[in-house]
Design a protein around this motif. Structure first.
Motif, PDB file in Angstrom:
ATOM      1  N   GLN A  33       0.841  -1.201   0.000  1.00 58.44           N
ATOM      2  CA  GLN A  33       0.000   0.000   0.000  1.00 58.44           C
ATOM      3  C   GLN A  33       0.873   1.248   0.000  1.00 58.44           C
ATOM      4  O   GLN A  33       1.910   1.281   0.674  1.00 58.44           O
ATOM      5  N   ARG A  35       0.403   4.130   1.361  1.00 66.19           N
ATOM      6  CA  ARG A  35       0.455   4.739   2.685  1.00 66.19           C
ATOM      7  C   ARG A  35      -0.047   3.743   3.715  1.00 66.19           C
ATOM      8  O   ARG A  35      -0.913   2.924   3.430  1.00 66.19           O
ATOM      9  N   LYS A  38      -3.795   3.256   4.362  1.00 65.46           N
ATOM     10  CA  LYS A  38      -4.575   2.536   3.362  1.00 65.46           C
ATOM     11  C   LYS A  38      -4.604   1.027   3.620  1.00 65.46           C
ATOM     12  O   LYS A  38      -5.375   0.302   2.987  1.00 65.46           O
ATOM     13  N   SER A 105      -1.681  -4.085  -4.347  1.00 64.53           N
ATOM     14  CA  SER A 105      -2.444  -3.379  -3.329  1.00 64.53           C
ATOM     15  C   SER A 105      -3.926  -3.461  -3.687  1.00 64.53           C
ATOM     16  O   SER A 105      -4.313  -3.225  -4.827  1.00 64.53           O
ATOM     17  N   THR A 107      -8.074  -2.434  -3.030  1.00 64.98           N
ATOM     18  CA  THR A 107      -8.922  -1.341  -2.582  1.00 64.98           C
ATOM     19  C   THR A 107      -9.449  -1.701  -1.195  1.00 64.98           C
ATOM     20  O   THR A 107      -9.437  -2.876  -0.805  1.00 64.98           O
ATOM     21  N   PRO A 108      -9.948  -0.718  -0.408  1.00 62.82           N
ATOM     22  CA  PRO A 108     -10.485  -1.016   0.924  1.00 62.82           C
ATOM     23  C   PRO A 108     -11.566  -2.108   0.901  1.00 62.82           C
ATOM     24  O   PRO A 108     -11.578  -2.992   1.768  1.00 62.82           O
TER      25      PRO A 108
END
Length: 205
Positions: A33, A35, A38, A105, A107-108
């Motif tokens: 990720q 950051r 995230k 990475s 997505t949420p």
């Protein structure tokens, strides 16, 4: 009370240390990720799932097992066998740094969905909570049982937070994955130690 806290801490730590699918996913998301914030969805979801499983094990299984001694014996035996087997698999496993590189990475939303699937649909997680944590809680009552459960849950939250931080740190350092082998060896020793503890408890009960 100190003994209850130490028991819960060592037991939960020994069970959560092995780098299975759930842990690897949290670690990798922390590494890839952009950051740290995230990667919070995957860490929080994994922690909440463990909280649910531990709570159900401590509150639900105890009632059934207390009524039937043979169920308690079977669950203890399964827990011991599971720990011995997982300890061996963990000891012999050789993590590859390529897994980190291949993980993208998420997505949420994808983080939450995938974390829930590897946590709640994982048969090893059920064996951990019901076969080991649930049965281990049977020796406690009242406030001691509550403290035992809270400590196990706290270890889970702290572990996933630390795992995300470790992933982010490792993602910016040598991705060879060699240090994971050392972590697995330590985890295996802890699991075998807990298996021995459960065995003694079963014999003396």
């Amino acid at each position: 009370m100190i003994g209850v806290i130490v028991h819960g801490f060592i037991l939960a730590l020994g069970l959560i240390l092995p780098l299975g699918v759930q842990n690897v996913f949290v670690f990798n998301q922390g590494a890839v990720q952009p950051r740290f914030i995230k990667a919070l969805p995957v860490m929080i979801t994994a922690s909440l799932c463990d909280t649910l499983l531990i709570s159900l094990a401590v509150l639900g299984v105890s009632v059934v097992v207390l009524e039937y001694e043979w169920i308690r014996t079977v669950l203890f035996s399964l827990g011991i066998c599971f720990l011995v087997y997982m300890g061996r698999v963990t000891w012999e496993s050789k993590p590859s740094g390529q897994a980190q590189e291949e993980t993208r990475s998420f997505t949420p939303k994808k983080q939450i969905v995938f974390a829930m699937s590897v946590s709640l649909l994982n048969p090893h997680a059920v064996l951990d909570t019901i076969g080991v944590i649930g049965t281990s809680s049977l020796q406690y009552t009242g406030i001691d049982k509550v403290v035992f459960a809270v400590v196990c849950i706290a270890v889970s939250w702290l572990w996933f937070l630390g795992l995300g931080i470790a992933g982010r740190t490792a993602g910016r350092m040598d991705p060879s994955g060699k240090w994971l082998s050392t972590l697995n060896r330590i985890s295996a020793l802890i699991m075998w130690g807990i298996a021995g503890y459960l065995g003694v408890s079963l014999i003396l009960s």
